[in-house]
Design a protein around this motif. Structure first.
Motif, mmCIF file in Angstrom:
data_model
loop_
_atom_site.group_PDB
_atom_site.id
_atom_site.type_symbol
_atom_site.label_atom_id
_atom_site.label_comp_id
_atom_site.label_asym_id
_atom_site.label_seq_id
_atom_site.Cartn_x
_atom_site.Cartn_y
_atom_site.Cartn_z
ATOM 1 N N HIS A 1 0.846 -1.186 0.000
ATOM 2 C CA HIS A 1 0.000 0.000 0.000
ATOM 3 C C HIS A 1 0.878 1.231 0.000
ATOM 4 O O HIS A 1 1.960 1.232 0.571
ATOM 5 N N ASN A 2 0.434 2.248 -0.670
ATOM 6 C CA ASN A 2 1.124 3.533 -0.640
ATOM 7 C C ASN A 2 0.452 4.411 0.407
ATOM 8 O O ASN A 2 -0.600 4.984 0.162
ATOM 9 N N ILE A 3 1.070 4.498 1.575
ATOM 10 C CA ILE A 3 0.513 5.271 2.684
ATOM 11 C C ILE A 3 1.204 6.623 2.741
ATOM 12 O O ILE A 3 2.428 6.702 2.735
ATOM 13 N N THR A 4 0.406 7.658 2.786
ATOM 14 C CA THR A 4 0.970 9.019 2.808
ATOM 15 C C THR A 4 0.666 9.764 4.103
ATOM 16 O O THR A 4 1.347 10.737 4.427
ATOM 17 N N ASP A 5 -0.361 9.327 4.839
ATOM 18 C CA ASP A 5 -0.755 10.027 6.074
ATOM 19 C C ASP A 5 -0.150 9.348 7.301
ATOM 20 O O ASP A 5 -0.036 8.122 7.362
ATOM 21 N N ALA A 6 0.193 10.178 8.289
ATOM 22 C CA ALA A 6 0.835 9.653 9.501
ATOM 23 C C ALA A 6 0.278 10.336 10.737
ATOM 24 O O ALA A 6 -0.149 11.491 10.701
ATOM 25 N N ARG B 1 -10.363 3.999 8.672
ATOM 26 C CA ARG B 1 -9.774 2.722 8.271
ATOM 27 C C ARG B 1 -9.556 2.632 6.756
ATOM 28 O O ARG B 1 -8.606 1.989 6.280
ATOM 29 N N LYS B 2 -10.418 3.290 5.955
ATOM 30 C CA LYS B 2 -10.289 3.234 4.494
ATOM 31 C C LYS B 2 -9.032 3.943 4.019
ATOM 32 O O LYS B 2 -8.564 3.695 2.915
ATOM 33 N N ASN B 3 -8.529 4.834 4.858
ATOM 34 C CA ASN B 3 -7.304 5.558 4.511
ATOM 35 C C ASN B 3 -6.246 5.222 5.556
ATOM 36 O O ASN B 3 -6.099 5.932 6.552
ATOM 37 N N PRO B 4 -5.498 4.121 5.377
ATOM 38 C CA PRO B 4 -4.538 3.661 6.391
ATOM 39 C C PRO B 4 -3.524 4.754 6.768
ATOM 40 O O PRO B 4 -3.146 5.592 5.949
ATOM 41 N N HIS B 5 -3.093 4.709 8.028
ATOM 42 C CA HIS B 5 -2.128 5.673 8.549
ATOM 43 C C HIS B 5 -0.934 4.948 9.162
ATOM 44 O O HIS B 5 -1.057 3.833 9.675
ATOM 45 N N VAL B 6 0.196 5.612 9.116
ATOM 46 C CA VAL B 6 1.380 5.170 9.853
ATOM 47 C C VAL B 6 1.365 5.869 11.212
ATOM 48 O O VAL B 6 1.051 7.054 11.296
#
Length: 542
Positions: A9-14, A79-84
């Protein structure tokens, strides 16, 4: 990067999570700010957009964290937009192996991935082992720090320094050669000092009176929103040696010892308080009541109702003149002295006026003698009945012990043992009642001479040389402290039941019989019963 479902997955939000061990650390330093700065720097390096920062200020041993819970709620709602989730270090995440992996699992279950600039957190076997080792080291450091802290605190306690949270009435202050040392925290210190000395002296007869006094002080901190103080707190205040300049720490095997800080009261006063709490004290005298000023602390100012203090004033010739006066800063009569001879002379005149009329005194004496005999007879009957109960319980216990020896059933043995324990408790209660019901050690004539002699003329006892006798007069004659108005004299005193009774002008009365009082004399008879009970208390007190 791989997510929990095994796909890339390409995760951009943290999100950033920071933690310090206590609220005090948020004030003393910038631990949260330093952690956030380092996590933001890591986020920029990884190309993450920091959406929100969550913080906690509690121990790393705890899994119940408001800030962490809020972060989990955010992750679940997005949850639809995964976060680190970025943490500065494993030690800032948790200080307990189990808590560490519980929190880590909670983040994964909520749809987040844990990362840190200090260590690479992988999901393979080697990564899990490495993470477990780091978490174990963090737990070891936490426990080791705690042990070292306790050892240092214990050593400092043994040297006489208070190392816990400053008790009410004190605050910490850095002093040369001592470090942080307890010092008086006004006005709470003076309020507590008055409460402690008041209980030791008998000014406050019960803990409830101490409680009411402290609740009436606006500057004293309260426990509850309605301005009340918990009963347990009063007990703690009265039993803590820290207020006498001493300390102890039983959990660390630190015995009672003199402390470096100044006490609010003397150790002698502290001992008197403990004796009163155990019921061993009898009419204790206030520390500031002495032969020169026997009414000091018992007479209050008629303007502000604060207890009058006393002192000597020197004239130009060097002669000392004794005075009573009010030291309350907010009082109009502050500093305006009252000659000791004037105040005490008026007090003696008032005391002499309490002498009952001879016919009434003789009649009450006869009633008391008849009541005394009835009371003695009932006590003997009760004592015999209690002795029978004790003998009966002993016999039942003996029978149960025989049954236990003969029984082979564990259930039956347990039931017998419970029954024996119950009977033993009943025996103790009966023995205690028997001791209370024991016949008096003195005859009525001996007790009558002591108690009724005082009731007939309290002034005679007041003019004796013993300060203890004068203190007894105050305690047994007046139910409240006396108010004295300058230029006017004493206000109407509140008397104890016997003297209130003798003051009444009763022309005709008769002894009440055991069957009860006739309607015509029931009110009077009721007062006689109360008076007789007070007589019994008087005899015990004397």
């Amino acid at each position: 990067m791989r997510y929990e479902d095994g796909h890339s997955h390409n995760i951009t939000d943290a999100l950033i999570y920071c933690r310090v061990s206590s609220k005090a650390q948020t004030k003393r330093g910038d631990g949260l700010g330093s952690q956030e700065t380092r996590c933001r720097e890591f986020a920029r390096y990884k190309g993450y957009d920091v959406v929100q920062v969550f913080t906690d200020d509690l121990t790393g041993q705890s899994a119940n964290r408001p800030g962490f819970t809020a972060m989990l709620s955010y992750l679940k709602s997005n949850r639809k937009n995964p976060h680190v989730v970025i943490i500065d270090d494993i030690s800032r995440f948790a200080r307990n192996v189990r808590v560490h992996f519980d929190l880590r699992q909670s983040i994964a279950a909520a749809g987040g991935i844990l990362e840190s600039p200090s260590v690479e957190l992988r999901d393979d076997a080697d990564g899990e082992l490495h993470e477990y080792i780091l978490a174990s080291v963090s737990q070891h450091q936490s426990r080791k720090n705690a042990e070292q802290t306790i050892n240092r605190m214990r050593a400092r306690s043994m040297n006489g320094y208070w190392v816990f949270q400053s008790p009410v009435g004190y605050r910490y202050e850095k002093q040369s050669g001592h470090g942080k040392l307890l010092v008086r925290d006004e006005p709470q210190a003076s309020i507590l000092q008055e409460a402690l000395e008041g209980y030791a002296s008998g000014r406050f007869d019960t803990q409830v009176e101490v409680k009411r006094f402290l609740e009436s002080q606006p500057d004293f901190p309260k426990d509850l929103p309605d301005g009340q103080i918990r009963n347990q707190r009063i007990t703690d205040i009265l039993t803590r040696p820290v207020y006498a300049g001493y300390l102890e720490a039983p959990k660390w095997n630190v015995s009672l010892r003199e402390a470096k800080h100044e006490g609010l009261v003397s150790f002698e006063t502290f001992v008197k308080i403990q004796e009163r709490l155990k019921g061993n004290a009898r009419a204790p005298a206030r520390k500031d009541i002495n032969e020169d000023f026997p009414l000091r602390g018992f007479v209050t100012c008629g303007d502000c109702h604060k207890p009058l203090t006393a002192c000597y004033s020197k004239s130009k010739t060097g002669k000392r003149h004794p005075y009573y006066l009010c030291y309350n800063r907010a009082c109009d009569s502050r500093g305006k002295s009252i000659p000791r001879d004037k105040l005490e002379s008026e007090f003696e005149t008032m005391l002499q006026s309490l002498q009952p009329k001879p016919y009434l005194f003789n009649m009450i004496a006869d009633m008391f003698k008849r009541g005394w005999e009835m009371q003695r007879t009932r006590s003997e009957e009760l004592k015999l009945a209690l002795e029978r109960d004790i003998a009966k319980a002993d016999k039942q216990i003996e029978q149960l012990v025989d049954r236990i020896v003969d029984s082979e059933s564990p259930t039956a043995v347990k039931a017998y043992e419970q029954k024996i324990a119950k009977l033993e408790r009943e025996k103790l209660i009966a023995a205690e009642k028997r001791a209370i019901a024991a016949a008096p050690k003195r005859t009525f004539e001996e007790m009558f001479e002591l108690a009724m002699g005082f009731l007939s003329n309290p002034w005679k006892l007041w003019v004796s040389e013993r300060l203890a006798d004068r203190r007894t007069v105050l305690k047994l004659t007046f139910s409240e402290r006396l108010a004295y108005q300058r230029n006017q004299g004493f206000r109407t005193p509140q008397l104890t039941v016997p003297f209130s009774f003798f003051r009444e002008n009763i022309k005709k009365c008769e002894m009440a019989h055991p069957t009860g009082f006739e309607p015509v004399t029931s009110a009077f008879g009721g007062r006689v019963v109360v008076l007789f009970r007070c007589f019994l208390l008087f005899t015990r007190h004397r």
